[in-house]
Each structure stands twice: as C-alpha cells, then as structure tokens.
Motif scaffolding. Structure first.
Motif, short mmCIF file in Angstrom:
data_model
loop_
_atom_site.label_atom_id
_atom_site.label_comp_id
_atom_site.label_asym_id
_atom_site.label_seq_id
_atom_site.Cartn_x
_atom_site.Cartn_y
_atom_site.Cartn_z
N VAL A 114 34.18 16.42 -12.65
CA VAL A 114 33.06 16.99 -13.40
C VAL A 114 33.27 16.73 -14.88
O VAL A 114 34.40 16.62 -15.35
N ASP A 115 32.17 16.64 -15.62
CA ASP A 115 32.26 16.40 -17.07
C ASP A 115 31.86 17.63 -17.86
O ASP A 115 31.70 17.58 -19.07
N TRP A 116 31.69 18.76 -17.16
CA TRP A 116 31.21 19.97 -17.83
C TRP A 116 32.23 21.10 -17.75
O TRP A 116 31.88 22.27 -17.92
N PHE A 117 33.50 20.77 -17.49
CA PHE A 117 34.52 21.79 -17.30
C PHE A 117 34.64 22.71 -18.52
O PHE A 117 34.79 23.93 -18.38
N LYS A 118 34.57 22.15 -19.72
CA LYS A 118 34.71 22.96 -20.93
C LYS A 118 33.49 23.85 -21.11
O LYS A 118 32.35 23.44 -20.88
N GLU A 119 33.74 25.08 -21.55
CA GLU A 119 32.65 26.05 -21.72
C GLU A 119 31.63 25.59 -22.75
O GLU A 119 30.46 25.98 -22.68
N GLU A 120 32.06 24.76 -23.69
CA GLU A 120 31.14 24.30 -24.73
C GLU A 120 30.35 23.06 -24.30
O GLU A 120 29.60 22.48 -25.11
N SER A 121 30.49 22.63 -23.07
CA SER A 121 29.73 21.48 -22.59
C SER A 121 28.23 21.79 -22.65
O SER A 121 27.82 22.95 -22.60
N PHE A 122 27.43 20.75 -22.74
CA PHE A 122 25.98 20.94 -22.84
C PHE A 122 25.43 21.68 -21.63
O PHE A 122 24.62 22.61 -21.77
N PHE A 123 25.84 21.30 -20.45
CA PHE A 123 25.35 21.93 -19.22
C PHE A 123 25.61 23.42 -19.22
O PHE A 123 24.72 24.23 -18.93
N ARG A 124 26.80 23.84 -19.58
CA ARG A 124 27.15 25.26 -19.51
C ARG A 124 26.51 26.07 -20.63
O ARG A 124 26.11 27.21 -20.43
N THR A 125 26.42 25.50 -21.83
CA THR A 125 25.82 26.25 -22.93
C THR A 125 24.31 26.34 -22.79
O THR A 125 23.69 27.37 -23.14
N LYS A 126 23.69 25.30 -22.25
CA LYS A 126 22.23 25.28 -22.13
C LYS A 126 21.75 26.09 -20.94
O LYS A 126 20.80 26.89 -21.04
N PHE A 127 22.41 25.94 -19.77
CA PHE A 127 21.88 26.54 -18.55
C PHE A 127 22.70 27.72 -18.03
O PHE A 127 22.24 28.42 -17.12
#
Length: 251
Positions: A114-127
C-alpha cells in the motif's frame, strides 16, 4: 456532463502531493488500471458508486485496499447521498450519521504494497477511512463479530487464491444486512488469460495464484444468490478495461 471529471482526477483516481519545489502534483492511484479507470474515467468504480447511491448503503467494507481506489468511492458515494438530501445528520465522513467505510488490509506485502500507510497520505487525510490493519480472518472475528457490525456493502479484493476468496466470502457474508450487496473483483477469465497472468509469470515458482475469484464465482449457489458478472475486456479496443466485477445479493 453529470460526472465532474476534474473532481475525479483530483480526488479519486490520483493522489495529490507536493514536490520538492512546493508544486502540487498528481500521482496515479496504484491498481486503478485493474478497475479500468483513467484520470477522468471511473471504470467499474462507477458501478460501485451507483450501487451505494441506489441502495442507500451505509456500512461499507473493503477487503484489500490496493491504493484505496474503492474505499474513496465508497466514502464519496455516502457523502454525496448526504448532499442530495437522502442521508441526514452529522456528515462526518466515517464518524457521523452517513455511515462508514472500513478498510481491512494486513499490509503484509502480499499482493502488493500500500502507498497510504502514513497517516499524512492523501487517501487517509482526505477520506479518513476506518482502517483495520489485520488479516481478513482476524478482523472478522476480533472486530466485526465482536461488535456485531452488520455490513451493507462488502467488496472482496484481498487474497486472490481460491481458498482466500472462499474464506472471505463465507465469513463476511454472515454479517450482511438484510439488503446487503457483495462485489468480488478480478473475476473476468478473459482478462486474466490475456493480460494479467502471462505464461511466463505462470511458470515462475513464486507466482501467486490470482485465479481464485474466477474459480469461486463459478461455483456460487445460484439458488441462494443472485449473480451478475460485469466484464468489459476488449469491448473498446486499446482502451482500459476492468479485470471484472461480480455483483451478488441473497435471494
């Protein structure tokens, strides 16, 4: 047009990042190609969006995440139902009254990282999805059963061996709500044979079995489940095609 292609490009099919000089750039969501999606075309994501919109599905569970393409659509479809006056109350993405998107992913590298592991990833911050960093079996017993969560929409796209798909289906459908919908990804045998799994890959000893979804959907009991296979490989030559999605609902 009804679909806002700029919104799709900026939020669903790409991740927005800041480069070294401070400019905003777009990076394609990994595995979006398997859904037949492009920058501005949702591919089979439009089917997922439409199911949630039409059936008013609130509790959505995505087994396996890829780059978060499906969970984004799950969340956006619910949020749009609020903006359209169908859902009411607190419109917080996953903590209010408009439902929730659960992502179950062990993040163990099997089937891709996965490329969204970090909490600051776009996926996690946006959705802001609710993430369960467990195997699907662990999450089922230790979270969904334990909390008696009824699932309105289940998307199966985690382990792709026959055994994995069968287990995920048999476990999670126990928690389906009365009008629950199930989709299984990567079920088109034509796409698999002609593109995904080449003979060279098949001959490798370390090759993972990706034919599980195809084998499993063929044996689903038609007396118990309504089944619709949606395959579009090769309909428009030289254009992206979905790797296949199968929709299921209890009779």
């Amino acid at each position: 047009m009804i679909l806002d292609k700029n919104f799709i490009r900026e939020n669903i099919t790409n991740n927005r990042e800041i480069d070294e000089v401070g400019d905003e750039i777009y990076k394609s969501v990994p595995y979006r190609w398997s859904h037949g999606a492009t920058d501005t075309h949702l591919g089979d994501g439009l089917i997922i969006y439409s199911l949630i919109q039409f059936m008013r599905l609130k509790t959505c569970v995505c087994l396996g995440s890829g780059g978060g393409f499906v969970p984004r659509i799950m969340t956006q479809a619910r949020f749009d139902l609020f903006n359209q006056g169908i859902f009411e109350g607190d419109n917080s993405y996953n903590w209010g009254d408009i439902g929730v998107t659960y992502v179950v992913d062990a993040m163990n590298g099997i089937g891709g990282n996965v490329d969204w592991f970090k909490e600051e990833s776009f996926f996690r911050t946006k959705f802001q999805p609710r993430i369960l960093n467990n195997t699907t079996e662990e999450a089922f017993h230790n979270y969904f059963v334990l909390n008696d969560i009824k699932i309105d929409y289940l998307h199966i796209d985690a382990g792709h061996s026959y055994e994995n798909v069968k287990e995920d289906f048999e476990l999670y459908t126990q928690q389906l709500s009365t009008n629950g919908i199930v989709t299984i990804h990567d079920t088109d045998p034509n796409y698999a044979d002609k593109y995904i799994v080449t003979q060279e890959v098949k001959d490798r000893e370390d090759h993972d079995d990706w034919t599980g979804p195809i084998k499993f959907v063929k044996e689903i009991d038609d007396t118990k489940w309504e089944k619709l296979n949606l395959f579009n490989y090769g309909i428009v030559k030289n254009k992206p095609a979905s790797t296949g999605i199968t929709i299921l609902r209890k009779k």
